[in-house]
Write a protein that holds these residues in place. Structure first.
Motif, PDB file in Angstrom:
ATOM      1  N   VAL A   5      17.917  23.505  40.108  1.00 36.09           N
ATOM      2  CA  VAL A   5      17.802  22.367  41.013  1.00 36.09           C
ATOM      3  C   VAL A   5      18.978  21.438  40.753  1.00 36.09           C
ATOM      4  CG1 VAL A   5      16.383  20.387  41.666  1.00 36.09           C
ATOM      5  CG2 VAL A   5      15.292  22.547  41.067  1.00 36.09           C
ATOM      6  N   ASP A   6      19.778  21.205  41.777  1.00 39.57           N
ATOM      7  CA  ASP A   6      20.955  20.349  41.677  1.00 39.57           C
ATOM      8  C   ASP A   6      20.534  18.905  41.932  1.00 39.57           C
ATOM      9  OD1 ASP A   6      23.371  19.047  41.821  1.00 39.57           O
ATOM     10  OD2 ASP A   6      24.242  20.398  43.318  1.00 39.57           O
ATOM     11  N   LEU A   7      20.485  18.109  40.875  1.00 41.05           N
ATOM     12  CA  LEU A   7      20.047  16.721  41.000  1.00 41.05           C
ATOM     13  C   LEU A   7      21.103  15.822  41.631  1.00 41.05           C
ATOM     14  CD1 LEU A   7      18.175  16.333  37.610  1.00 41.05           C
ATOM     15  CD2 LEU A   7      17.184  16.733  39.868  1.00 41.05           C
ATOM     16  N   ASP A   8      22.318  16.323  41.808  1.00 39.57           N
ATOM     17  CA  ASP A   8      23.366  15.569  42.482  1.00 39.57           C
ATOM     18  C   ASP A   8      23.311  15.754  43.998  1.00 39.57           C
ATOM     19  OD1 ASP A   8      24.635  14.487  40.163  1.00 39.57           O
ATOM     20  OD2 ASP A   8      25.542  16.445  39.795  1.00 39.57           O
ATOM     21  N   GLU A  18      12.522  11.171  40.678  1.00 41.83           N
ATOM     22  CA  GLU A  18      11.435  11.567  41.580  1.00 41.83           C
ATOM     23  C   GLU A  18      11.378  13.092  41.704  1.00 41.83           C
ATOM     24  OE1 GLU A  18      10.997  11.282  46.290  1.00 41.83           O
ATOM     25  OE2 GLU A  18      11.100   9.329  45.299  1.00 41.83           O
ATOM     26  N   ALA A  19      12.527  13.727  41.807  1.00 35.00           N
ATOM     27  CA  ALA A  19      12.580  15.184  41.910  1.00 35.00           C
ATOM     28  C   ALA A  19      12.049  15.839  40.639  1.00 35.00           C
ATOM     29  CB  ALA A  19      14.010  15.641  42.181  1.00 35.00           C
ATOM     30  N   ILE A  20      12.422  15.297  39.480  1.00 32.22           N
ATOM     31  CA  ILE A  20      11.929  15.849  38.207  1.00 32.22           C
ATOM     32  C   ILE A  20      10.424  15.688  38.114  1.00 32.22           C
ATOM     33  CG2 ILE A  20      11.951  15.526  35.706  1.00 32.22           C
ATOM     34  CD1 ILE A  20      14.961  14.903  35.967  1.00 32.22           C
ATOM     35  N   ILE A  31      15.429  25.007  36.035  1.00 31.90           N
ATOM     36  CA  ILE A  31      16.573  24.484  35.309  1.00 31.90           C
ATOM     37  C   ILE A  31      17.216  23.446  36.227  1.00 31.90           C
ATOM     38  CG2 ILE A  31      18.857  25.003  34.373  1.00 31.90           C
ATOM     39  CD1 ILE A  31      17.791  27.818  33.718  1.00 31.90           C
ATOM     40  N   PHE A  32      17.466  22.273  35.659  1.00 33.72           N
ATOM     41  CA  PHE A  32      18.095  21.207  36.415  1.00 33.72           C
ATOM     42  C   PHE A  32      19.575  21.157  36.063  1.00 33.72           C
ATOM     43  CE2 PHE A  32      13.680  19.931  35.780  1.00 33.72           C
ATOM     44  CZ  PHE A  32      13.300  19.636  37.063  1.00 33.72           C
ATOM     45  N   LYS A  33      20.385  20.739  37.041  1.00 39.39           N
ATOM     46  CA  LYS A  33      21.798  20.503  36.755  1.00 39.39           C
ATOM     47  C   LYS A  33      22.170  19.154  37.318  1.00 39.39           C
ATOM     48  CE  LYS A  33      24.738  22.370  40.318  1.00 39.39           C
ATOM     49  NZ  LYS A  33      25.745  23.341  40.680  1.00 39.39           N
ATOM     50  N   ILE A  34      23.044  18.456  36.576  1.00 41.39           N
ATOM     51  CA  ILE A  34      23.465  17.122  36.982  1.00 41.39           C
ATOM     52  C   ILE A  34      24.849  16.844  36.400  1.00 41.39           C
ATOM     53  CG2 ILE A  34      22.405  15.937  35.009  1.00 41.39           C
ATOM     54  CD1 ILE A  34      21.565  13.715  37.031  1.00 41.39           C
ATOM     55  N   SER A  35      25.615  16.055  37.115  1.00 43.72           N
ATOM     56  CA  SER A  35      26.936  15.665  36.650  1.00 43.72           C
ATOM     57  C   SER A  35      26.799  14.626  35.536  1.00 43.72           C
ATOM     58  CB  SER A  35      27.726  15.066  37.813  1.00 43.72           C
ATOM     59  OG  SER A  35      28.894  14.452  37.344  1.00 43.72           O
ATOM     60  N   MET A  36      27.673  14.717  34.547  1.00 40.90           N
ATOM     61  CA  MET A  36      27.674  13.719  33.473  1.00 40.90           C
ATOM     62  C   MET A  36      28.005  12.330  34.008  1.00 40.90           C
ATOM     63  SD  MET A  36      29.412  15.459  30.208  1.00 40.90           S
ATOM     64  CE  MET A  36      29.001  17.099  29.677  1.00 40.90           C
ATOM     65  N   ASN A  37      28.607  12.256  35.189  1.00 46.61           N
ATOM     66  CA  ASN A  37      28.975  10.977  35.799  1.00 46.61           C
ATOM     67  C   ASN A  37      27.836  10.362  36.611  1.00 46.61           C
ATOM     68  OD1 ASN A  37      31.613  11.242  34.816  1.00 46.61           O
ATOM     69  ND2 ASN A  37      32.202  12.474  36.573  1.00 46.61           N
ATOM     70  N   ASN A  38      26.755  11.093  36.807  1.00 46.56           N
ATOM     71  CA  ASN A  38      25.634  10.589  37.587  1.00 46.56           C
ATOM     72  C   ASN A  38      24.939   9.470  36.795  1.00 46.56           C
ATOM     73  OD1 ASN A  38      23.012  10.253  38.791  1.00 46.56           O
ATOM     74  ND2 ASN A  38      23.325  12.204  39.824  1.00 46.56           N
ATOM     75  N   PRO A  39      24.801   8.283  37.365  1.00 43.22           N
ATOM     76  CA  PRO A  39      24.186   7.168  36.633  1.00 43.22           C
ATOM     77  C   PRO A  39      22.723   7.415  36.260  1.00 43.22           C
ATOM     78  CG  PRO A  39      24.618   6.573  38.924  1.00 43.22           C
ATOM     79  CD  PRO A  39      25.236   7.908  38.701  1.00 43.22           C
ATOM     80  N   PHE A  40      22.055   8.335  36.928  1.00 40.93           N
ATOM     81  CA  PHE A  40      20.662   8.636  36.602  1.00 40.93           C
ATOM     82  C   PHE A  40      20.524   9.450  35.321  1.00 40.93           C
ATOM     83  CE2 PHE A  40      20.009   7.695  41.110  1.00 40.93           C
ATOM     84  CZ  PHE A  40      18.867   6.903  41.035  1.00 40.93           C
ATOM     85  N   ILE A  59      29.304  19.272  34.265  1.00 40.04           N
ATOM     86  CA  ILE A  59      27.935  19.589  34.698  1.00 40.04           C
ATOM     87  C   ILE A  59      27.074  19.973  33.495  1.00 40.04           C
ATOM     88  CG2 ILE A  59      26.513  21.067  36.167  1.00 40.04           C
ATOM     89  CD1 ILE A  59      28.387  19.224  37.738  1.00 40.04           C
ATOM     90  N   VAL A  60      25.891  19.367  33.429  1.00 38.47           N
ATOM     91  CA  VAL A  60      24.928  19.658  32.372  1.00 38.47           C
ATOM     92  C   VAL A  60      23.754  20.406  32.988  1.00 38.47           C
ATOM     93  CG1 VAL A  60      23.388  18.657  30.641  1.00 38.47           C
ATOM     94  CG2 VAL A  60      25.553  17.543  31.164  1.00 38.47           C
ATOM     95  N   TYR A  61      23.394  21.538  32.386  1.00 32.99           N
ATOM     96  CA  TYR A  61      22.226  22.315  32.799  1.00 32.99           C
ATOM     97  C   TYR A  61      21.156  22.094  31.735  1.00 32.99           C
ATOM     98  CZ  TYR A  61      25.352  24.789  35.983  1.00 32.99           C
ATOM     99  OH  TYR A  61      26.234  25.108  36.980  1.00 32.99           O
ATOM    100  N   PHE A  62      19.931  21.748  32.150  1.00 31.94           N
ATOM    101  CA  PHE A  62      18.885  21.456  31.182  1.00 31.94           C
ATOM    102  C   PHE A  62      17.504  21.796  31.725  1.00 31.94           C
ATOM    103  CE2 PHE A  62      19.372  17.626  33.722  1.00 31.94           C
ATOM    104  CZ  PHE A  62      18.083  17.193  33.919  1.00 31.94           C
TER     105      PHE A  62
END
Length: 65
Positions: A5-8, A18-20, A31-40, A59-62
């Motif tokens: 799931v791409d949180l960006d 909310e998505a999580i 598995i979630f992925k998000i940019s390290m620059n995303n303020p969330f 990109i962080v996958y977690f």
């Protein structure tokens, strides 16, 4: 099979928390992925215990534990 799931992405939600929350009961399959620059990202780290799967550049996958 795991889903990523791409949180960006705007398709996910404008609020990644909310998505999580919506998907956290399926955490063994998501598995979630998000940019390290995303303020969330900092909010997510404060609220959940993350299992980092991989860091690929910015990109962080977690998973949520």
């Amino acid at each position: 099979m795991n889903s990523i799931v791409d949180l960006d992405s705007d398709q996910c939600s404008y609020d990644p928390l909310e998505a999580i929350e919506y998907l956290k009961d399926k955490k063994e399959y998501v598995i979630f992925k998000i940019s390290m620059n995303n303020p969330f990202l900092q909010d997510i780290k404060r609220k959940y215990f993350l299992q980092i799967i991989k860091v690929d550049g910015e990109i962080v996958y977690f998973k949520i534990q």
